[in-house]
Design a protein around this motif. Sequence first.
Motif, short mmCIF file in Angstrom:
data_model
loop_
_atom_site.label_atom_id
_atom_site.label_comp_id
_atom_site.label_asym_id
_atom_site.label_seq_id
_atom_site.Cartn_x
_atom_site.Cartn_y
_atom_site.Cartn_z
N GLN A 18 0.84 -1.20 0.00
CA GLN A 18 0.00 0.00 0.00
C GLN A 18 0.88 1.26 0.00
O GLN A 18 0.63 2.21 -0.75
N ALA A 19 1.93 1.24 0.82
CA ALA A 19 2.82 2.41 0.90
C ALA A 19 3.46 2.67 -0.47
O ALA A 19 3.57 3.83 -0.91
N MET A 20 3.87 1.61 -1.15
CA MET A 20 4.49 1.77 -2.46
C MET A 20 3.46 2.22 -3.50
O MET A 20 3.77 3.05 -4.36
N LEU A 21 2.24 1.67 -3.39
CA LEU A 21 1.18 2.10 -4.31
C LEU A 21 0.96 3.61 -4.20
O LEU A 21 0.81 4.30 -5.20
N GLU A 22 1.00 4.10 -2.95
CA GLU A 22 0.72 5.52 -2.72
C GLU A 22 1.80 6.43 -3.31
O GLU A 22 1.55 7.58 -3.62
N THR A 23 3.01 5.91 -3.51
CA THR A 23 4.06 6.75 -4.13
C THR A 23 3.80 6.96 -5.61
O THR A 23 4.34 7.88 -6.21
N GLY A 24 3.00 6.07 -6.22
CA GLY A 24 2.74 6.19 -7.66
C GLY A 24 3.89 5.73 -8.53
O GLY A 24 3.86 5.86 -9.75
N ILE A 25 4.95 5.17 -7.92
CA ILE A 25 6.15 4.79 -8.66
C ILE A 25 5.84 3.73 -9.72
O ILE A 25 6.45 3.72 -10.79
N TYR A 26 4.89 2.86 -9.42
CA TYR A 26 4.60 1.78 -10.37
C TYR A 26 3.49 2.14 -11.35
O TYR A 26 3.11 1.31 -12.17
N ARG A 27 2.99 3.37 -11.26
CA ARG A 27 1.89 3.76 -12.15
C ARG A 27 2.32 3.61 -13.61
O ARG A 27 3.45 3.96 -13.96
N GLY A 28 1.46 3.07 -14.42
CA GLY A 28 1.80 2.92 -15.83
C GLY A 28 2.51 1.61 -16.14
O GLY A 28 2.80 1.31 -17.28
N GLN A 55 1.25 -1.38 -15.25
CA GLN A 55 0.31 -2.47 -14.96
C GLN A 55 0.29 -3.57 -16.00
O GLN A 55 -0.26 -4.62 -15.78
N VAL A 56 0.88 -3.30 -17.17
CA VAL A 56 0.86 -4.35 -18.19
C VAL A 56 2.26 -4.90 -18.44
O VAL A 56 2.45 -5.73 -19.32
N SER A 57 3.25 -4.46 -17.65
CA SER A 57 4.62 -4.87 -17.96
C SER A 57 4.83 -6.36 -17.69
O SER A 57 4.70 -6.81 -16.55
N GLY A 58 5.10 -7.09 -18.74
CA GLY A 58 5.50 -8.49 -18.64
C GLY A 58 4.47 -9.41 -18.01
O GLY A 58 4.84 -10.33 -17.29
N GLY A 59 3.21 -9.19 -18.24
CA GLY A 59 2.21 -10.12 -17.70
C GLY A 59 0.81 -9.60 -17.90
O GLY A 59 0.59 -8.59 -18.58
N GLU A 60 -0.11 -10.28 -17.26
CA GLU A 60 -1.52 -9.94 -17.37
C GLU A 60 -1.74 -8.50 -16.88
O GLU A 60 -1.15 -8.08 -15.88
N ALA A 61 -2.61 -7.75 -17.59
CA ALA A 61 -2.86 -6.36 -17.19
C ALA A 61 -3.51 -6.31 -15.81
O ALA A 61 -4.35 -7.16 -15.48
N LYS A 62 -3.09 -5.36 -15.01
CA LYS A 62 -3.65 -5.18 -13.66
C LYS A 62 -4.13 -3.74 -13.53
O LYS A 62 -3.61 -2.86 -14.22
N THR A 63 -5.05 -3.49 -12.63
CA THR A 63 -5.43 -2.11 -12.37
C THR A 63 -4.31 -1.46 -11.57
O THR A 63 -3.47 -2.16 -10.98
N SER A 64 -4.30 -0.11 -11.54
CA SER A 64 -3.20 0.54 -10.82
C SER A 64 -3.27 0.22 -9.33
O SER A 64 -2.27 0.27 -8.63
N GLN A 65 -4.43 -0.14 -8.82
CA GLN A 65 -4.53 -0.53 -7.40
C GLN A 65 -3.97 -1.93 -7.16
O GLN A 65 -3.61 -2.30 -6.05
N GLU A 66 -3.90 -2.72 -8.23
CA GLU A 66 -3.39 -4.10 -8.07
C GLU A 66 -1.90 -4.19 -8.33
O GLU A 66 -1.26 -5.16 -7.94
N TYR A 67 -1.34 -3.18 -9.03
CA TYR A 67 0.08 -3.28 -9.40
C TYR A 67 0.93 -2.47 -8.42
O TYR A 67 1.26 -1.31 -8.66
N GLY A 68 1.28 -3.09 -7.34
CA GLY A 68 2.15 -2.46 -6.34
C GLY A 68 3.43 -3.25 -6.21
O GLY A 68 3.84 -3.95 -7.15
N TRP A 69 4.02 -3.17 -5.04
CA TRP A 69 5.31 -3.85 -4.83
C TRP A 69 5.18 -5.37 -4.93
O TRP A 69 6.06 -6.04 -5.46
N LEU A 70 4.04 -5.90 -4.43
CA LEU A 70 3.86 -7.36 -4.46
C LEU A 70 3.85 -7.87 -5.89
O LEU A 70 4.57 -8.80 -6.24
N SER A 94 7.26 -7.27 -7.68
CA SER A 94 8.34 -8.16 -7.24
C SER A 94 8.10 -9.59 -7.69
O SER A 94 9.02 -10.27 -8.13
N ALA A 95 6.84 -10.02 -7.58
CA ALA A 95 6.54 -11.40 -7.98
C ALA A 95 6.81 -11.58 -9.47
O ALA A 95 7.40 -12.58 -9.89
N ARG A 96 6.40 -10.59 -10.28
CA ARG A 96 6.67 -10.69 -11.73
C ARG A 96 8.16 -10.74 -11.99
O ARG A 96 8.64 -11.49 -12.84
#
Length: 253
Positions: A199-209, A211-226, A229-231
Amino acid sequence: MSNSVIELIQQHGSVRNYKPDSVSTDLIETIVAAGQRASTSSNLQMYSVVVTTTAEKRIQLMALSGNQAHIGQAPVFLTWCADLSRLERVCKLQGYPHESGHIENFLLATVDVSLVMQNAALAAESLGLGICYIGGIRNQSQAVIELLNLPRLVFPLCGMTLGWPEQPPRIRPRLPMNAVLHWEQYQPDDRSQLLAYDQAMLETGIYRGRQVSGGEAKTSQEYGWLEHSARRVSKNHRPELRQILIDAGFEMK
Ligand SMILES: Cc1cc2nc3c(=O)[nH]c(=O)nc-3n(C[C@H](O)[C@H](O)[C@H](O)COP(=O)(O)O)c2cc1C
């Protein structure tokens, strides 16, 4: 509890936007000298660093490291290498065989390089310079070895951009300390700590944009550090490295 060194460390952020201004030879040497003060296994100093300042070569290194624009922009690129070749010469001088091809030697050199790099990074940051480590240098290791004319037993472990930051870097939150700090015995981090960090990383917005890198598309709320990192660790990156290392004399026996 804090002091000026701890404050400097706490202000670290990777810099990916640089001014065009050059960095003097004197400053580069000051930074490498600070790197060299790091502890080193048995004082063996199993590392070397190649400094690249010419625009043409920096652009070549950028192309070999995944075309990361900040590599072309930074006035200096440092290639930090595991270097067992010097000890090969030492063994020859002293009349010993050099048992260089063992995993332990590679680990020693890798730890040595890491310590030198981080000392140098802190020295650079203390001078107002910015840095970014570049693991992308291992995207095409063989080509980097050839470009920098690295002999056998020298391997480019990690790159580093160096220059004057265009603006102060963003500070990325880290995992909660109790996820990494274990008193007396290891305690696996619990799910709530990981979710809180996500959640803390999501709030930084660092991963915004991304959500489709190297895998199934995710919403911006789903694409955080977890998810990030897993990808990242769900694929075997750079499978060719094993053979390149063996060819360079790091047989990992
Ligand atoms: C060994 C290593 C390799 C890295 N490689 C790259 C890279 O190729 N490109 C990049 O932009 N950042 C790279 N980084 C920077 C990390 O992404 C960054 O340190 C991490 O996201 C934490 O952010 P911070 O340094 O701003 O706190 C690398 C860092 C390390 C330690």
